[in-house]
Write an enzyme that holds these catalytic residues in place. Structure first.
Site, short mmCIF file in Angstrom:
data_model
loop_
_atom_site.label_atom_id
_atom_site.label_comp_id
_atom_site.label_asym_id
_atom_site.label_seq_id
_atom_site.Cartn_x
_atom_site.Cartn_y
_atom_site.Cartn_z
N LEU A 121 11.74 -20.29 -5.02
CA LEU A 121 10.78 -19.40 -4.34
C LEU A 121 9.47 -19.47 -5.12
O LEU A 121 9.48 -19.44 -6.34
CB LEU A 121 11.32 -17.96 -4.35
CG LEU A 121 10.34 -16.86 -3.91
CD1 LEU A 121 10.14 -16.87 -2.40
CD2 LEU A 121 10.87 -15.48 -4.32
N HIS A 126 2.70 3.44 -8.97
CA HIS A 126 2.55 2.00 -9.25
C HIS A 126 3.79 1.48 -10.00
O HIS A 126 4.23 0.36 -9.77
CB HIS A 126 1.28 1.74 -10.06
CG HIS A 126 0.02 2.06 -9.30
ND1 HIS A 126 -0.19 1.64 -8.00
CD2 HIS A 126 -1.10 2.75 -9.65
CE1 HIS A 126 -1.40 2.06 -7.59
NE2 HIS A 126 -1.95 2.75 -8.57
N ASP A 134 0.84 -1.20 0.00
CA ASP A 134 0.00 0.00 0.00
C ASP A 134 0.87 1.25 0.00
O ASP A 134 1.98 1.24 0.54
CB ASP A 134 -0.90 -0.02 1.25
CG ASP A 134 -2.11 0.89 1.08
OD1 ASP A 134 -2.31 1.44 -0.02
OD2 ASP A 134 -2.85 1.06 2.06
C1 FPP Z 1 -1.86 0.10 -3.43
O1 FPP Z 1 -1.40 1.43 -3.39
C2 FPP Z 1 -1.34 -0.58 -4.60
C3 FPP Z 1 -2.10 -1.20 -5.57
C4 FPP Z 1 -3.55 -1.28 -5.55
C5 FPP Z 1 -1.48 -1.82 -6.74
C6 FPP Z 1 -0.26 -2.65 -6.48
C7 FPP Z 1 0.45 -2.77 -7.73
C8 FPP Z 1 1.79 -2.72 -7.87
C9 FPP Z 1 2.76 -2.64 -6.74
C10 FPP Z 1 2.32 -2.70 -9.24
C11 FPP Z 1 2.98 -3.89 -9.77
C12 FPP Z 1 2.65 -5.22 -9.23
C13 FPP Z 1 3.05 -6.36 -9.81
C14 FPP Z 1 2.77 -7.65 -9.15
C15 FPP Z 1 3.79 -6.37 -11.09
P1 FPP Z 1 -2.47 2.61 -3.42
O2 FPP Z 1 -2.67 3.02 -4.83
O3 FPP Z 1 -3.69 2.18 -2.71
O4 FPP Z 1 -1.74 3.74 -2.63
P2 FPP Z 1 -2.42 4.89 -1.75
O5 FPP Z 1 -3.05 4.22 -0.56
O6 FPP Z 1 -1.25 5.73 -1.36
O7 FPP Z 1 -3.39 5.62 -2.64
#
Ligand code: FPP
Length: 255
Positions: free
Chosen positions: A137, A43, A26
């Protein structure tokens, strides 16, 4: 191979290094906003942190890493962000699967992938097939995943196979859960400051040690993982027993 132990049925083995780490990544959006960048830039940096974390886990002898990449509820985000996330998953699969394979990583994707576009589904299938025999892994990406969805899909499958049944026990249901191939997580990490499970592995987290950090996911690295592992090591995992029972079990037997 026998089914992984259930923490509510028997006492699992627990070592110094967690065997299975599960992470809610997050804080990507906030990381970007603080830099006046679009959320997708966060992201993208998040995807780099994924790469670093996979490497760090392999180096530390962690056998299973499970990442919450997209929850069943993330479809509620703006359509443009969802589309860009899907594009990012495709690019990551196109660029990373061969490298994962070369490093002996087995890739698994859990969740209801039927809602993804066919090209993304094909890439997932290819990645899983190519890496199926790897043992260093197991990297599981939870995509369009929800803990309640998982329990319900397992129950549905079970009832389809056993239509006459009136009761079900843990052992009977476990093989139908999406992560039946993995032991339950020893350590759960959530970055970004929130302290909740957000419909992640509801069944599997029954006895998992929970670790929350204010660090934002794009800043997560090997050192941050080490801090989480140090916290994990300091915990007493009792699995329902008393502290005295644990001390008793550790005491060497006197002849
Ligand atoms: C949460 O941060 C993150 C996500 C919903 C997306 C996770 C995706 C990645 C880390 C990208 C790549 C992943 C892979 C497996 C290739 P948020 O957007 O909720 O952050 P915020 O709470 O600060 O708004």
């Amino acid at each position: 191979m026998s089914a992984p132990a259930s923490s509510t049925q028997e006492i699992p083995q627990a070592g110094d290094v967690p065997r299975h780490v599960a992470i809610i990544m997050d804080g990507n959006g906030r990381w970007a906003q603080r830099r006046r960048l679009p959320r997708i830039a966060g992201h993208r940096r998040g995807a780099e942190a994924v790469r670093a974390t996979v490497r760090a886990c392999a180096e530390r002898g962690i056998r299973y890493l499970t990442l919450f990449a997209f929850s069943s509820e993330n479809w509620r985000r703006p359509a443009e962000e969802v589309a860009l996330l899907m594009k990012l998953f495709k690019t990551a699969l196109q660029n990373e699967v061969d490298k994962l394979h070369a490093s002996g990583v087995r890739l698994k994707v859990v969740g209801d992938t039927s809602r993804f576009d066919p090209k993304l589904r094909k890439l997932i299938e290819r990645g899983e097939e190519l890496t199926a025999g790897n043992t260093a892994l197991t990297l599981t990406v939870a995509a369009n995943y929800g803990g309640r969805w998982d329990i319900l899909q397992a129950m549905t499958q079970y009832l389809q196979k056993n239509p006459a049944t009136r009761t079900v026990d843990e052992g009977a249901l476990a093989p139908y859960l999406a992560m039946s191939y993995a032991p339950e997580p020893d350590l759960f990490i959530r970055t970004g400051g929130e302290q909740r499970i957000s419909n992640f592995l509801l069944w599997q987290l029954a006895y998992t040690e929970l670790y929350f950090t204010d660090s934002l996911w794009p800043d997560f690295d090997g050192a941050a993982l080490d801090r989480a592992i140090a916290s994990y090591r300091s915990r007493e995992r009792r699995f329902g027993r008393t502290s005295e029972q644990l001390q008793e079990a550790k005491r060497p037997e006197v002849a």
